[in-house]
Design an enzyme around this catalytic site. Sequence first.
Site, short mmCIF file in Angstrom:
data_model
loop_
_atom_site.label_atom_id
_atom_site.label_comp_id
_atom_site.label_asym_id
_atom_site.label_seq_id
_atom_site.Cartn_x
_atom_site.Cartn_y
_atom_site.Cartn_z
CG ASP A 60 -2.08 -0.97 1.09
OD1 ASP A 60 -2.88 -0.78 0.14
OD2 ASP A 60 -2.19 -1.90 1.91
CD GLU A 65 -4.89 11.56 1.62
OE1 GLU A 65 -5.51 10.52 1.32
OE2 GLU A 65 -5.36 12.69 1.45
CG ASP A 66 -3.60 6.52 4.06
OD1 ASP A 66 -4.49 7.34 4.37
OD2 ASP A 66 -3.76 5.64 3.20
NE ARG A 85 -1.12 1.84 4.05
CZ ARG A 85 -1.69 2.89 3.47
NH1 ARG A 85 -3.00 3.01 3.51
NH2 ARG A 85 -0.98 3.80 2.85
NE ARG A 130 -7.15 0.45 7.66
CZ ARG A 130 -6.68 0.43 6.43
NH1 ARG A 130 -5.93 1.41 6.00
NH2 ARG A 130 -6.96 -0.57 5.63
CG HIS A 160 -8.91 6.58 4.88
ND1 HIS A 160 -8.16 6.05 3.84
CD2 HIS A 160 -8.31 6.16 6.02
CE1 HIS A 160 -7.17 5.33 4.34
NE2 HIS A 160 -7.23 5.37 5.66
CB CYS A 247 -4.81 7.66 -1.58
SG CYS A 247 -6.53 7.51 -1.12
#
Length: 291
Positions: A60, A65-66, A85, A130, A160, A247
């Site tokens: 991923d 962005e995460d 992640r 998350r 999200h 993302c």
Amino acid sequence: MLIALTRAVAPSLNRCELTHLARAPIDVALAVRQHEQYEAALREAGCSIAHAAPEPDLPDSVFIEDTAVVCDEVAVVTRPGAASRRPETAAVTASLRAFRRVEAIEAPGTLDGGDVLVAGRTVYVGVGARSNVEGARQLEERLSPYGYEVRLVPVNGCLHLKSAATLVSPTAVLVNPAWVDALVFASLDIVVVDPGESFAANALLLGDRILYSPAYPRTRALLERRGLRVVPVDLSELAKAEGALTCCSLVFKRDTDLPSPSSTLIAESRIPLKGIQRDPARSASWAMPSF
Ligand code: GLY
């Protein structure tokens, strides 16, 4: 000048996390080409692209962005909610150090950047699968010295917050009200997605335009009727991995464009020492709001 920090599509993308979608084969070569077109659209919008080190074994990792929330004054590296992640953040931290002072979210906090929508000095944080309340609390602790205020937003039915709501102008938000209560954004103009286009609320605002999936023509027409400039960018293969336009980049001002040091001195003087207690008068805000 804007910087867009991106990361290459990992060859292992087919092993990505999936929460709401059934697994479907991803054409990684096509995903790579679409990602190149995305970067071209970022450049066309005036961004200078910087690349974080690729992570071929982190499926991923293209969804950069995460891994961080980048404001003008500071970058906050997240602690992603999916354990698989968490190794993604190391190389992003190294990249961001070239541009910003870097802070981090620590256990037991979890936070995905996809859950963080910054509108001026208001930071909406989606709390769901998350990101947890502790992650949101730590984010406010790191941003409040600069005048930002965090608002918790319950999110249901999507991965999200930014699956459900994104800015389409500095003062307008595109929302899928099935996944988030639109009244949360009452201080902004609210544009509701076409009811037949559930995934249509993710747009990447870049100055005078928004990058937007061609998969949602009815919502696109709504946006264009409001005078917004919509640039189609197809990330259909990354969509199979539950990724969308926002993302795949961290977009922020190059530090030379930031306000002069004299105008930030007041904010700097308010940076709390590590471990300082929150103002008890504000602690009530950490109860989740109900809608
Ligand atoms: N596949 C994107 C995510 O679950 O984080």
